[in-house]
Design a protein around this motif. Structure first.
Motif, PDB file in Angstrom:
ATOM      1  N   ALA A 179      48.761  78.179  19.759  1.00  0.00           N
ATOM      2  CA  ALA A 179      48.374  79.186  20.739  1.00  0.00           C
ATOM      3  C   ALA A 179      48.370  78.568  22.128  1.00  0.00           C
ATOM      4  O   ALA A 179      48.206  77.355  22.284  1.00  0.00           O
ATOM      5  CB  ALA A 179      47.002  79.764  20.411  1.00  0.00           C
ATOM      6  N   ILE A 180      48.545  79.436  23.115  1.00  0.00           N
ATOM      7  CA  ILE A 180      48.566  78.989  24.506  1.00  0.00           C
ATOM      8  C   ILE A 180      47.802  79.988  25.351  1.00  0.00           C
ATOM      9  O   ILE A 180      47.859  81.197  25.125  1.00  0.00           O
ATOM     10  CB  ILE A 180      50.028  78.819  24.992  1.00  0.00           C
ATOM     11  CG1 ILE A 180      50.079  78.159  26.370  1.00  0.00           C
ATOM     12  CG2 ILE A 180      50.788  80.138  24.966  1.00  0.00           C
ATOM     13  CD1 ILE A 180      51.474  77.669  26.749  1.00  0.00           C
ATOM     14  N   SER A 181      47.058  79.487  26.314  1.00  0.00           N
ATOM     15  CA  SER A 181      46.250  80.350  27.174  1.00  0.00           C
ATOM     16  C   SER A 181      47.120  81.150  28.132  1.00  0.00           C
ATOM     17  O   SER A 181      48.321  80.897  28.276  1.00  0.00           O
ATOM     18  CB  SER A 181      45.256  79.493  27.954  1.00  0.00           C
ATOM     19  OG  SER A 181      45.958  78.619  28.851  1.00  0.00           O
ATOM     20  N   TRP A 182      46.509  82.113  28.827  1.00  0.00           N
ATOM     21  CA  TRP A 182      47.291  82.998  29.677  1.00  0.00           C
ATOM     22  C   TRP A 182      47.996  82.266  30.810  1.00  0.00           C
ATOM     23  O   TRP A 182      49.084  82.642  31.229  1.00  0.00           O
ATOM     24  CB  TRP A 182      46.417  84.129  30.237  1.00  0.00           C
ATOM     25  CG  TRP A 182      45.313  83.722  31.163  1.00  0.00           C
ATOM     26  CD1 TRP A 182      43.998  83.510  30.831  1.00  0.00           C
ATOM     27  CD2 TRP A 182      45.389  83.480  32.570  1.00  0.00           C
ATOM     28  NE1 TRP A 182      43.275  83.148  31.938  1.00  0.00           N
ATOM     29  CE2 TRP A 182      44.101  83.122  33.027  1.00  0.00           C
ATOM     30  CE3 TRP A 182      46.426  83.528  33.507  1.00  0.00           C
ATOM     31  CZ2 TRP A 182      43.821  82.827  34.349  1.00  0.00           C
ATOM     32  CZ3 TRP A 182      46.160  83.233  34.833  1.00  0.00           C
ATOM     33  CH2 TRP A 182      44.868  82.887  35.236  1.00  0.00           C
ATOM     34  N   SER A 183      47.395  81.177  31.309  1.00  0.00           N
ATOM     35  CA  SER A 183      48.037  80.427  32.396  1.00  0.00           C
ATOM     36  C   SER A 183      49.016  79.385  31.867  1.00  0.00           C
ATOM     37  O   SER A 183      49.850  78.873  32.627  1.00  0.00           O
ATOM     38  CB  SER A 183      46.981  79.715  33.238  1.00  0.00           C
ATOM     39  OG  SER A 183      46.470  78.589  32.535  1.00  0.00           O
ATOM     40  N   GLY A 184      48.901  79.065  30.584  1.00  0.00           N
ATOM     41  CA  GLY A 184      49.703  77.978  30.033  1.00  0.00           C
ATOM     42  C   GLY A 184      49.042  76.628  30.155  1.00  0.00           C
ATOM     43  O   GLY A 184      49.586  75.612  29.715  1.00  0.00           O
ATOM     44  N   GLY A 185      47.863  76.596  30.723  1.00  0.00           N
ATOM     45  CA  GLY A 185      47.193  75.332  30.966  1.00  0.00           C
ATOM     46  C   GLY A 185      46.483  74.741  29.763  1.00  0.00           C
ATOM     47  O   GLY A 185      46.079  73.580  29.788  1.00  0.00           O
ATOM     48  N   SER A 186      46.340  75.528  28.721  1.00  0.00           N
ATOM     49  CA  SER A 186      45.630  75.056  27.535  1.00  0.00           C
ATOM     50  C   SER A 186      46.362  75.493  26.278  1.00  0.00           C
ATOM     51  O   SER A 186      46.811  76.632  26.186  1.00  0.00           O
ATOM     52  CB  SER A 186      44.209  75.604  27.532  1.00  0.00           C
ATOM     53  OG  SER A 186      43.481  75.129  26.430  1.00  0.00           O
ATOM     54  N   THR A 187      46.481  74.575  25.326  1.00  0.00           N
ATOM     55  CA  THR A 187      47.148  74.871  24.063  1.00  0.00           C
ATOM     56  C   THR A 187      46.299  74.381  22.899  1.00  0.00           C
ATOM     57  O   THR A 187      45.399  73.537  23.067  1.00  0.00           O
ATOM     58  CB  THR A 187      48.530  74.202  23.984  1.00  0.00           C
ATOM     59  OG1 THR A 187      48.376  72.773  24.163  1.00  0.00           O
ATOM     60  CG2 THR A 187      49.478  74.727  25.059  1.00  0.00           C
ATOM     61  N   PHE A 188      46.607  74.908  21.728  1.00  0.00           N
ATOM     62  CA  PHE A 188      45.905  74.492  20.518  1.00  0.00           C
ATOM     63  C   PHE A 188      46.874  74.597  19.353  1.00  0.00           C
ATOM     64  O   PHE A 188      47.687  75.524  19.296  1.00  0.00           O
ATOM     65  CB  PHE A 188      44.685  75.376  20.279  1.00  0.00           C
ATOM     66  CG  PHE A 188      43.804  74.890  19.172  1.00  0.00           C
ATOM     67  CD1 PHE A 188      43.869  75.459  17.903  1.00  0.00           C
ATOM     68  CD2 PHE A 188      42.907  73.863  19.380  1.00  0.00           C
ATOM     69  CE1 PHE A 188      43.060  75.005  16.877  1.00  0.00           C
ATOM     70  CE2 PHE A 188      42.093  73.396  18.363  1.00  0.00           C
ATOM     71  CZ  PHE A 188      42.172  73.974  17.108  1.00  0.00           C
ATOM     72  N   TYR A 189      46.783  73.631  18.421  1.00  0.00           N
ATOM     73  CA  TYR A 189      47.737  73.579  17.311  1.00  0.00           C
ATOM     74  C   TYR A 189      47.020  73.442  15.977  1.00  0.00           C
ATOM     75  O   TYR A 189      45.959  72.818  15.883  1.00  0.00           O
ATOM     76  CB  TYR A 189      48.680  72.389  17.479  1.00  0.00           C
ATOM     77  CG  TYR A 189      49.505  72.435  18.739  1.00  0.00           C
ATOM     78  CD1 TYR A 189      49.059  71.853  19.920  1.00  0.00           C
ATOM     79  CD2 TYR A 189      50.744  73.084  18.749  1.00  0.00           C
ATOM     80  CE1 TYR A 189      49.809  71.912  21.083  1.00  0.00           C
ATOM     81  CE2 TYR A 189      51.511  73.142  19.901  1.00  0.00           C
ATOM     82  CZ  TYR A 189      51.032  72.557  21.066  1.00  0.00           C
ATOM     83  OH  TYR A 189      51.788  72.620  22.215  1.00  0.00           O
ATOM     84  N   ALA A 190      47.641  73.991  14.961  1.00  0.00           N
ATOM     85  CA  ALA A 190      47.183  73.730  13.601  1.00  0.00           C
ATOM     86  C   ALA A 190      47.446  72.268  13.273  1.00  0.00           C
ATOM     87  O   ALA A 190      48.423  71.676  13.761  1.00  0.00           O
ATOM     88  CB  ALA A 190      47.921  74.632  12.614  1.00  0.00           C
ATOM     89  N   ASP A 191      46.599  71.694  12.459  1.00  0.00           N
ATOM     90  CA  ASP A 191      46.764  70.278  12.106  1.00  0.00           C
ATOM     91  C   ASP A 191      48.130  69.997  11.483  1.00  0.00           C
ATOM     92  O   ASP A 191      48.703  68.928  11.670  1.00  0.00           O
ATOM     93  CB  ASP A 191      45.667  69.852  11.133  1.00  0.00           C
ATOM     94  CG  ASP A 191      44.309  69.734  11.801  1.00  0.00           C
ATOM     95  OD1 ASP A 191      43.298  69.727  11.074  1.00  0.00           O
ATOM     96  OD2 ASP A 191      44.254  69.666  13.050  1.00  0.00           O
TER      97      ASP A 191
END
Length: 132
Positions: A50-62
Protein backbone atom coordinates in the motif's frame (compact mmCIF):
# COMPACT_ATOMS: atom_id res chain seq x y z
CA UNK A 1 -16.51 6.69 -8.37
CA UNK A 2 -12.94 6.00 -9.31
CA UNK A 3 -12.27 3.59 -12.15
CA UNK A 4 -9.14 1.48 -11.91
CA UNK A 5 -7.48 -0.44 -14.71
CA UNK A 6 -4.53 -2.72 -14.03
CA UNK A 7 -2.01 -3.74 -16.65
CA UNK A 8 1.38 -5.37 -16.95
CA UNK A 9 0.62 -8.89 -15.85
CA UNK A 10 1.82 -11.94 -17.69
CA UNK A 11 4.02 -14.99 -17.60
CA UNK A 12 7.50 -14.73 -16.14
CA UNK A 13 10.12 -17.20 -15.02
CA UNK A 14 11.20 -17.67 -11.44
CA UNK A 15 13.60 -14.94 -10.47
CA UNK A 16 12.31 -12.60 -13.13
CA UNK A 17 10.67 -9.19 -12.85
CA UNK A 18 7.43 -7.52 -13.83
CA UNK A 19 6.04 -4.05 -13.43
CA UNK A 20 2.33 -3.66 -12.87
CA UNK A 21 0.47 -0.43 -13.40
CA UNK A 22 -2.92 0.74 -12.20
CA UNK A 23 -4.42 3.76 -13.91
CA UNK A 24 -7.22 5.71 -12.28
CA UNK A 25 -9.77 7.87 -14.01
CA UNK A 26 -12.71 10.02 -13.09
CA UNK A 27 -11.27 11.43 -9.89
CA UNK A 28 -8.51 13.51 -8.33
CA UNK A 29 -5.99 10.74 -7.92
CA UNK A 30 -4.11 12.40 -5.08
CA UNK A 31 -7.29 12.11 -3.01
CA UNK A 32 -6.75 8.36 -2.78
CA UNK A 33 -4.49 6.06 -0.87
CA UNK A 34 -3.78 3.01 -3.01
CA UNK A 35 -3.31 -0.64 -2.29
CA UNK A 36 -2.33 -3.83 -4.07
CA UNK A 37 -3.84 -7.18 -3.22
CA UNK A 38 -3.61 -10.61 -4.75
CA UNK A 39 -5.60 -13.80 -4.91
CA UNK A 40 -3.88 -17.06 -5.65
CA UNK A 41 -5.83 -20.07 -6.96
CA UNK A 42 -7.87 -21.59 -4.18
CA UNK A 43 -6.90 -18.94 -1.67
CA UNK A 44 -8.44 -15.81 -0.24
CA UNK A 45 -7.44 -12.38 -1.40
CA UNK A 46 -4.53 -11.01 0.61
CA UNK A 47 -2.76 -7.72 1.12
CA UNK A 48 0.46 -7.12 -0.82
CA UNK A 49 1.43 -3.45 -0.58
CA UNK A 50 0.00 0.00 0.00
CA UNK A 51 1.02 3.59 -0.57
CA UNK A 52 -0.24 6.80 0.99
CA UNK A 53 -2.00 9.52 -0.97
CA UNK A 54 1.18 11.59 -1.35
CA UNK A 55 3.40 8.60 -2.05
CA UNK A 56 5.54 9.45 0.93
CA UNK A 57 4.73 6.33 2.90
CA UNK A 58 4.52 2.68 1.89
CA UNK A 59 3.86 -0.63 3.59
CA UNK A 60 4.47 -4.20 2.44
CA UNK A 61 3.42 -7.69 3.37
CA UNK A 62 6.30 -9.67 4.82
CA UNK A 63 6.11 -12.11 1.92
CA UNK A 64 7.08 -9.45 -0.62
CA UNK A 65 9.18 -7.07 1.45
CA UNK A 66 12.50 -6.40 -0.24
CA UNK A 67 11.28 -7.77 -3.56
CA UNK A 68 8.30 -5.56 -4.44
CA UNK A 69 8.25 -1.77 -4.60
CA UNK A 70 5.14 0.36 -4.89
CA UNK A 71 5.22 3.92 -6.20
CA UNK A 72 2.82 6.42 -7.69
CA UNK A 73 2.76 9.33 -10.08
CA UNK A 74 -0.12 11.58 -9.15
CA UNK A 75 0.37 13.67 -12.28
CA UNK A 76 -0.26 10.55 -14.38
CA UNK A 77 -3.03 9.16 -12.15
CA UNK A 78 -1.10 5.90 -11.92
CA UNK A 79 0.26 3.64 -9.24
CA UNK A 80 3.00 1.13 -10.00
CA UNK A 81 4.35 -2.01 -8.47
CA UNK A 82 7.74 -3.30 -9.42
CA UNK A 83 8.11 -6.99 -8.66
CA UNK A 84 11.58 -8.52 -8.61
CA UNK A 85 12.92 -11.94 -7.71
CA UNK A 86 9.57 -13.47 -8.45
CA UNK A 87 8.71 -16.83 -6.94
CA UNK A 88 6.16 -19.44 -7.91
CA UNK A 89 4.12 -18.49 -4.85
CA UNK A 90 3.67 -15.01 -6.32
CA UNK A 91 1.40 -16.52 -8.96
CA UNK A 92 -1.98 -14.83 -8.51
CA UNK A 93 -4.43 -12.32 -9.85
CA UNK A 94 -3.32 -8.90 -8.65
CA UNK A 95 -5.80 -6.16 -7.86
CA UNK A 96 -5.29 -2.51 -7.18
CA UNK A 97 -7.68 -0.70 -4.89
CA UNK A 98 -8.38 2.88 -3.90
CA UNK A 99 -9.30 4.45 -0.57
CA UNK A 100 -10.59 7.99 -0.66
CA UNK A 101 -8.88 10.07 1.98
CA UNK A 102 -11.17 12.51 3.72
CA UNK A 103 -10.39 16.18 3.79
CA UNK A 104 -8.21 17.73 4.93
CA UNK A 105 -5.45 15.69 3.36
CA UNK A 106 -2.45 16.34 5.51
CA UNK A 107 0.38 14.69 7.38
CA UNK A 108 -2.01 12.90 9.73
CA UNK A 109 -3.94 11.24 6.91
CA UNK A 110 -0.87 10.49 4.81
CA UNK A 111 -0.38 6.83 5.63
CA UNK A 112 -0.91 3.57 3.72
CA UNK A 113 -4.09 1.57 4.34
CA UNK A 114 -3.76 -2.14 4.89
CA UNK A 115 -7.16 -3.75 5.64
CA UNK A 116 -9.26 -4.68 2.66
CA UNK A 117 -12.37 -3.17 4.23
CA UNK A 118 -10.79 0.28 3.92
CA UNK A 119 -11.01 0.03 0.14
CA UNK A 120 -14.26 0.43 -1.76
CA UNK A 121 -12.89 0.84 -5.28
CA UNK A 122 -11.28 -2.12 -7.00
CA UNK A 123 -9.80 -2.84 -10.38
CA UNK A 124 -10.61 -5.91 -12.43
CA UNK A 125 -7.28 -7.58 -11.73
CA UNK A 126 -4.34 -8.67 -13.82
CA UNK A 127 -2.91 -12.18 -13.78
CA UNK A 128 0.70 -12.91 -12.96
CA UNK A 129 2.04 -16.39 -13.52
CA UNK A 130 5.52 -17.32 -12.33
CA UNK A 131 6.86 -20.51 -13.84
CA UNK A 132 9.84 -22.51 -12.69
Amino acid sequence: QVQLVESGGGLVQTGGSLRLSCAASGVTFSSYAMGWFRQAPGKEREFVAAISWSGGSTFYADSVKGRFTVSRDNAKNTVYRQMNSLKSEDTAVYFCAAHMVEQPRNYYSDYPRVPQYEYNNWGQGTRVTVSS
